[in-house]
Write an enzyme that holds these catalytic residues in place. Structure first.
Site, mmCIF file in Angstrom:
data_model
loop_
_atom_site.group_PDB
_atom_site.id
_atom_site.type_symbol
_atom_site.label_atom_id
_atom_site.label_comp_id
_atom_site.label_asym_id
_atom_site.label_seq_id
_atom_site.Cartn_x
_atom_site.Cartn_y
_atom_site.Cartn_z
ATOM 1 C CB CYS A 1 91.855 34.560 -49.145
ATOM 2 S SG CYS A 1 92.266 34.020 -47.468
ATOM 3 C CB CYS B 1 93.144 34.513 -43.897
ATOM 4 S SG CYS B 1 94.627 34.445 -44.931
ATOM 5 C CG HIS C 1 76.905 19.250 -66.951
ATOM 6 N ND1 HIS C 1 76.513 20.561 -66.936
ATOM 7 C CD2 HIS C 1 77.911 19.162 -67.861
ATOM 8 C CE1 HIS C 1 77.249 21.251 -67.794
ATOM 9 N NE2 HIS C 1 78.110 20.421 -68.364
ATOM 10 C CD1 TRP D 1 76.192 23.538 -64.344
ATOM 11 C CD2 TRP D 1 75.623 25.669 -64.678
ATOM 12 N NE1 TRP D 1 76.902 23.975 -65.425
ATOM 13 C CE2 TRP D 1 76.583 25.291 -65.656
ATOM 14 C CE3 TRP D 1 75.137 26.965 -64.696
ATOM 15 C CZ2 TRP D 1 77.029 26.162 -66.648
ATOM 16 C CZ3 TRP D 1 75.588 27.842 -65.681
ATOM 17 C CH2 TRP D 1 76.526 27.431 -66.638
ATOM 18 C CD GLU E 1 84.760 23.180 -68.070
ATOM 19 O OE1 GLU E 1 83.548 23.395 -67.808
ATOM 20 O OE2 GLU E 1 85.630 23.084 -67.199
ATOM 21 C CE LYS F 1 72.062 12.705 -58.751
ATOM 22 N NZ LYS F 1 72.467 13.885 -57.912
ATOM 23 C CD GLU G 1 84.632 27.041 -64.523
ATOM 24 O OE1 GLU G 1 84.090 26.887 -63.402
ATOM 25 O OE2 GLU G 1 84.025 26.866 -65.597
#
Length: 550
Positions: free
Chosen positions: A23, A25, A227, A184, A176, A225, A18
Site C-alpha cells: 500500500c 497511501c 478449477h 489460471w 492447497e 468454476k 496468500e
C-alpha cells in the site's frame, strides 16, 4: 473466531490467504517514515546508507521520503530495498494482530498462513516466529512443453525444502493443491494417471504432514468454476479424479507413522530473500536476467537426482549443522555472514560460492577494497571484473589435468564469467576462450580443516552434476539409497530416529527400475519385505522402511 474457537471439528486457525501486495497511501507513507526513523535515527545516517548524494537525491527532511513508485524504478537502491523490508514488516505486523485476536478466544489452537512458494514480495523468514506451523500452496504445471516433469519435480522439491527448513526441519502442511488441473495457468493440462498421487506424496516425502485441496467442490460460477476439485460439477463419486483422491487417502492412512518425522540433511543451499531483492535491483551486470532463483535451483537439482536431502536456508541460519554449504550468487553479505562462513570452513565444512558474490553490504553499498568482500580470505581469490555475455554467446571452462576433484574435459559457460586472481586458492579449471583464456574459472582454497570452492562462471547443467557428485563423495554425504538412481527417479527420506521412511519416486512417463542395496526393506503400503529390483510404473511411488541409519 468466537463462534468456532471451541468447535470440535476445528483443529487450528488459518490466518488470511496468500499474503501479498503493498500500500502507498499516506498512512503507509507516514508509517514508512517512522520505520526509517527507528532504523537510522538520523537523516545523515539514512543518506549515507542509501548513498543519496548520487543524482542529487539527498534528503533534508523526513517528510521528503516517499515509497518507490509502484510501477517504476527508483535509482536509490537502498530505498527500494528498505521499502521491501518495510512491506514485509507491515505484513508480519498485520498477521500478528490477526493471530492475537483469534487466540484471545482459544490460545491452544495452532496457527498457520499459506505461503506461495518463492513469492518475491515477502521475506517468509520474518513470519517464522509467529506461526506454529508452515503451510504453502503448490500448483506445478506438470506435463508442459517447456520443462520435463523430472526437472519440474526438482524445482517443486526445492520449495518443499524451503518450507520444511523455515521451522528448522519441523513438518509443514501442503495447504492447497489440485487433484486435476488449474484454471489460471496458460494451459489447463490434466494430470496424467499417477501424477496426482506422485505430486502429493512428494510433498510428504519432503516433510509435509498433510495433503489438502483447493477445492472440495467446483464453484458453479465466478473465477474458478473450472478449477480442479475433488467433486466435479457432475456431483458424484463416479469420476476418475474422485477415485484417485480416494485411493490416495487410503495410502495416506497407512503412513500414519510418518507424521511428525523429520529430515536430517547434511547439505544446505542458501536462498535469501533480501539477497534476491538487492541482486535483482542492481542494474548490472546483466539486466536481461540475473536468474537468482533459477541458479539456486540448478545447484539443488543434482542433489535431488542423487537422492541427497537438502535444507534451503537463509544467511542468518545456523551453518554448523551441515557438512556442505552452497551459496549461489551471494551478492549481499550482511554483517557477520562472512565471518560465520569463514568459521564454518575453519571448523571443517566445505563451502561453495559462485560469481557475483560478496559485492554489497546489507544496505546495498558496494564493498571497497575488492570483491568478494569479506569472503576474499575464505575463498582465496580476488575478483577484478565480471564479463556479461549476450544470449547465445558462449565460453568454455577447461579442467586442469590431475585436478584434485578428478574432473576432466571442458564445459560450456554462458551469461556471466568472473575474471579472478588467485590469492592462495588453487585453480582447478581455466577459461578456454576470449581475452581471459587461461585465467582461473574454478578454484579451491584450503582453510583450517575445511575447503572453499569458487565457481567463476555460469556453467551448463553437466558441470553442476559432475561437480556436485564429486562433492557428495568428497564430503562423505550420505545418499538416501546407496545405489545409482535412473534418470527422473529420486529418493527422499524422513526419519523418527528408529526407522527411516524412504520415498522412491518416478517423475517420468516410463517404467523405471531401481536396484536396491543389500539392506532389510519393508514396503510400507503392502507390509511385505522388499529386495532386489524395485519396479516403478510411470509416475509411480514406492515407500520403504528400514532401520534408521545414524
Amino acid at each position: 473466531a468466537e463462534r468456532y474457537a471451541h468447535h470440535p471439528a476445528v483443529i487450528g486457525w488459518h490466518i488470511s490467504n496468500e499474503y501479498g501486495g503493498e500500500c502507498h497511501c499516506e498512512l503507509c507513507q507516514n508509517k514508512f517514515r517512522e520505520w526509517l526513523l527507528a532504523k537510522y535515527k538520523t537523516l545523515d545516517s539514512l543518506n549515507h546508507a542509501w548513498w543519496t548524494s548520487f543524482w542529487s537525491h539527498t534528503y533534508t527532511d523526513w517528510d521528503e521520503i516517499e515509497s518507490p513508485a509502484p510501477h517504476g524504478e527508483d535509482a536509490v537502491h537502498g530505498l527500494n530495498l528498505d521499502w521491501k523490508r518495510f512491506v514485509t514488516d507491515q505484513t508480519v505486523d498485520f498477521c500478528r494482530h490477526e493471530i492475537a485476536h483469534v487466540r484471545s478466544f482459544n490460545p491452544d489452537l495452532p496457527v498457520t498462513t499459506n505461503f506461495m512458494g518463492t513469492y518475491a514480495g515477502l521475506n517468509y523468514w520474518k513470519f517464522v516466529d509467529l506461526l506454529d506451523v508452515i503451510s504453502w500452496d503448490s500448483y506445478p504445471a506438470w506435463h508442459n512443453s517447456r520443462q520435463e516433469d523430472s526437472r519440474l519435480g526438482a524445482d517443486i522439491a526445492f520449495v518443499h525444502d524451503i518450507n520444511r527448513s523455515l521451522k528448522g526441519g519441523r513438518p509443514f502442511m501442503l495447504m492447497e493443491s489440485t487433484p486435476s488441473m488449474t484454471n489460471w495457468q496458460d494451459v489447463s493440462k490434466l494430470k496424467r494417471p499417477g501424477m496426482h498421487e506422485l505430486s502429493s506424496l512428494q510433498a510428504v516425502a519432503h516433510g509435509s504432514d498433510t495433503v489438502q485441496y483447493f477445492q472440495w467442490r467446483k464453484s458453479r460460477g465466478s473465477s474458478e468454476k473450472f478449477h480442479g476439485a475433488v467433486v466435479d460439477h457432475e456431483g458424484s463419486e463416479h469420476t476418475r479424479v474422485f477415485q484417485e483422491v480416494k485411493k490416495l487417502g487410503e495410502k495416506l492412512e497407512k503412513l500414519e507413522d510418518v507424521a511428525g518425522t523429520t529430515v536430517e540433511p547434511e547439505t544446505a543451499i542458501i536462498f535469501d530473500w533480501e539477497n534476491r531483492w538487492a541482486l535483482e535491483d542492481a542494474q548490472g551486470p546483466r539486466n536481461i536476467g540475473m536468474h537468482y532463483e533459477r541458479t539456486a535451483k540448478s545447484f539443488y537439482e543434482p542433489f535431488w537426482r542423487e537422492g541427497v536431502p537438502v535444507d534451503v536456508i537463509h544467511t542468518e541460519a545456523d551453518f554448523s549443522r551441515y557438512k556442505l554449504l552452497v551459496a549461489p550468487m551471494l551478492y549481499m553479505l550482511k554483517e557477520g555472514t562472512a565471518e560465520r562462513i569463514e568459521q564454518f570452513v575453519q571448523n571443517g565444512g566445505t563451502f561453495v560460492a559462485t560469481y557475483w558474490s560478496g559485492i554489497v553490504n546489507e544496505n546495498d553499498l558496494v564493498f571497497q577494497g575488492g570483491f568478494p568482500g569479506g569472503l576474499r580470505k575464505t575463498l582465496g581469490i580476488w575478483s577484478e571484473e565480471i564479463d556479461a555475455l549476450h544470449d547465445g554467446q558462449k565460453n568454455t571452462i577447461v579442467m586442469d589435468a590431475d585436478n584434485r576433484l578428478g574432473l576432466s574435459g571442458s564445459y560450456e559457460a554462458s551469461e556471466l564469467c568472473d575474471l579472478i586472481h588467485l590469492e592462495g586458492a588453487e585453480a582447478l579449471a581455466v577459461y578456454g576462450e576470449d581475452f581471459y583464456a587461461g585465467r582461473p574459472a574454478l578454484t579451491v582454497n584450503l582453510l583450517g580443516d575445511g575447503k572453499a570452492y569458487y565457481i567463476a562462471s555460469r556453467n551448463e547443467a553437466a558441470f553442476q552434476e559432475a561437480f556436485i557428485s564429486r562433492l557428495i563423495e568428497e564430503c562423505g554425504i550420505a545418499k538416501v539409497l546407496d545405489t545409482e538412481l535412473p534418470k527422473g527417479v529420486t529418493a527422499q527420506l524422513r526419519t523418527d530416529g528408529r526407522h527411516d521412511y524412504i520415498f522412491v519416486m518416478n517423475f517420468t512417463a516410463e517404467n523405471r527400475s531401481v536396484s536396491l542395496p543389500e539392506e532389510a526393506f519393508t514396503d510400507v503400503l503392502k507390509g511385505t519385505r522388499k529386495k532386489g529390483a524395485l519396479k516403478l510404473p510411470p509416475y509411480g511411488t514406492s515407500i520403504l522402511r528400514r532401520s534408521h541409519k545414524a
